[in-house]
Write a protein that holds these residues in place. Structure first.
Motif, short mmCIF file in Angstrom:
data_model
loop_
_atom_site.label_atom_id
_atom_site.label_comp_id
_atom_site.label_asym_id
_atom_site.label_seq_id
_atom_site.Cartn_x
_atom_site.Cartn_y
_atom_site.Cartn_z
N ILE A 95 -36.76 32.99 28.31
CA ILE A 95 -38.14 33.92 27.30
C ILE A 95 -38.87 34.11 29.13
CG2 ILE A 95 -39.82 32.97 25.79
CD1 ILE A 95 -37.53 33.97 24.75
N SER A 96 -39.54 32.86 29.49
CA SER A 96 -40.12 33.47 30.76
C SER A 96 -39.99 34.24 31.41
CB SER A 96 -40.09 31.62 31.59
OG SER A 96 -41.28 31.71 32.64
N ALA A 97 -38.60 34.36 32.26
CA ALA A 97 -38.70 35.76 32.72
C ALA A 97 -38.69 37.43 31.98
CB ALA A 97 -36.91 35.88 33.20
N LEU A 98 -38.61 37.42 30.54
CA LEU A 98 -38.85 38.22 29.67
C LEU A 98 -40.66 38.62 29.77
CD1 LEU A 98 -37.55 39.39 26.06
CD2 LEU A 98 -39.93 39.02 26.34
N GLU A 99 -41.19 37.38 29.43
CA GLU A 99 -42.82 37.64 29.07
C GLU A 99 -43.89 37.95 30.10
OE1 GLU A 99 -42.99 34.55 25.06
OE2 GLU A 99 -44.28 34.10 27.50
N SER A 100 -42.86 37.09 31.89
CA SER A 100 -43.98 37.76 32.72
C SER A 100 -43.31 39.13 33.28
CB SER A 100 -42.93 36.55 33.80
OG SER A 100 -41.92 36.74 33.91
N GLY A 101 -42.73 39.63 33.11
CA GLY A 101 -42.12 41.19 32.85
C GLY A 101 -41.06 40.87 34.42
N ASN A 102 -39.97 39.25 34.53
CA ASN A 102 -38.96 39.51 35.14
C ASN A 102 -38.09 39.87 35.13
OD1 ASN A 102 -41.30 39.43 37.90
ND2 ASN A 102 -41.48 37.12 36.95
N ALA A 103 -38.12 40.62 33.84
CA ALA A 103 -36.84 40.94 32.86
C ALA A 103 -37.36 41.83 32.48
CB ALA A 103 -36.76 39.68 32.38
N ASP A 104 -35.73 43.12 32.58
CA ASP A 104 -35.48 44.08 31.99
C ASP A 104 -34.97 44.07 30.03
OD1 ASP A 104 -36.40 46.43 30.66
OD2 ASP A 104 -34.99 47.72 32.85
N PRO A 105 -35.41 43.53 29.49
CA PRO A 105 -35.08 43.06 28.30
C PRO A 105 -34.15 44.24 27.14
CG PRO A 105 -36.51 42.11 27.57
CD PRO A 105 -37.39 42.93 29.10
N ARG A 106 -32.93 43.85 26.64
CA ARG A 106 -32.63 44.65 26.28
C ARG A 106 -33.17 44.99 24.57
NH1 ARG A 106 -26.27 44.09 26.06
NH2 ARG A 106 -25.62 44.52 27.81
N LEU A 107 -33.60 46.12 23.75
CA LEU A 107 -33.97 46.58 22.91
C LEU A 107 -33.78 45.38 21.58
CD1 LEU A 107 -33.39 50.52 22.80
CD2 LEU A 107 -35.62 49.04 23.27
N GLY A 108 -32.24 45.41 22.02
CA GLY A 108 -32.15 43.76 20.40
C GLY A 108 -32.04 42.68 20.79
N THR A 109 -33.04 42.64 22.59
CA THR A 109 -33.27 41.52 22.34
C THR A 109 -35.50 40.87 22.07
OG1 THR A 109 -31.80 40.89 24.26
CG2 THR A 109 -33.80 39.49 24.67
N VAL A 110 -35.93 41.86 22.61
CA VAL A 110 -36.89 42.43 21.69
C VAL A 110 -37.07 41.96 20.71
CG1 VAL A 110 -38.83 43.67 21.90
CG2 VAL A 110 -37.93 43.42 23.84
N GLY A 111 -36.12 43.01 19.55
CA GLY A 111 -36.06 42.81 18.35
C GLY A 111 -36.24 41.39 17.37
N ARG A 112 -34.49 40.43 18.08
CA ARG A 112 -34.61 39.61 17.84
C ARG A 112 -35.95 38.73 18.49
NH1 ARG A 112 -30.06 38.66 21.15
NH2 ARG A 112 -30.27 36.61 21.01
N TYR A 113 -36.39 38.40 19.33
CA TYR A 113 -37.75 37.61 19.51
C TYR A 113 -38.44 37.79 18.40
CZ TYR A 113 -41.81 36.42 22.83
OH TYR A 113 -42.82 35.90 23.14
#
Length: 120
Positions: free
Chosen positions: A57-75
């Motif tokens: 989650i930290s990587a996603l929020e800091s821009g250090n990850a390129d999440p899948r659309l499904g991950t963003v949707g589940r968030y």
């Protein structure tokens, strides 16, 4: 090797389009993070609901990850929201700001705020 004319209008137009997409993506994640903080949820709370780790989650929020659309949707779902996707033509000079990207989220839970949470 293919020679690219970086000054050509076609390449410059593509670069502007790419920058616009990055701003929209960043704005969406920033808005999810803002909502998480407003609800006084930790990254660990969201990670638990998604079945992933807090560092993810930290990587996603800091821009250090390129999440899948499904991950963003589940968030978003973990907080009672859904993400609405739209494909729209790019308009050169459009003043859409990154902050506006989060306006594409739609509240699906009741105003209690906890309706979409998997756990408390």
């Amino acid at each position: 090797m293919v020679e690219v004319d970086w000054e050509s209008e076609e390449v410059q137009s593509y670069l502007r389009l790419a920058r616009s997409q990055i701003q929209n993506d960043d704005g969406l994640i920033e808005n999810l993070q803002r909502i998480r903080k407003e609800w006084h949820l930790s990254q660990a709370d969201i990670a638990f609901d998604l079945g992933i780790t807090q560092p993810a989650i930290s990587a996603l929020e800091s821009g250090n990850a390129d999440p899948r659309l499904g991950t963003v949707g589940r968030y978003a779902n973990a907080m009672g929201y859904v993400i609405e996707y739209r494909v729209v033509p790019y308009r050169e000079g459009d003043d859409t700001k990154a902050d506006d990207a989060g306006q594409e989220t739609k509240k699906s839970a009741k105003s209690t705020g906890e309706a979409g949470r998997v756990h408390s």
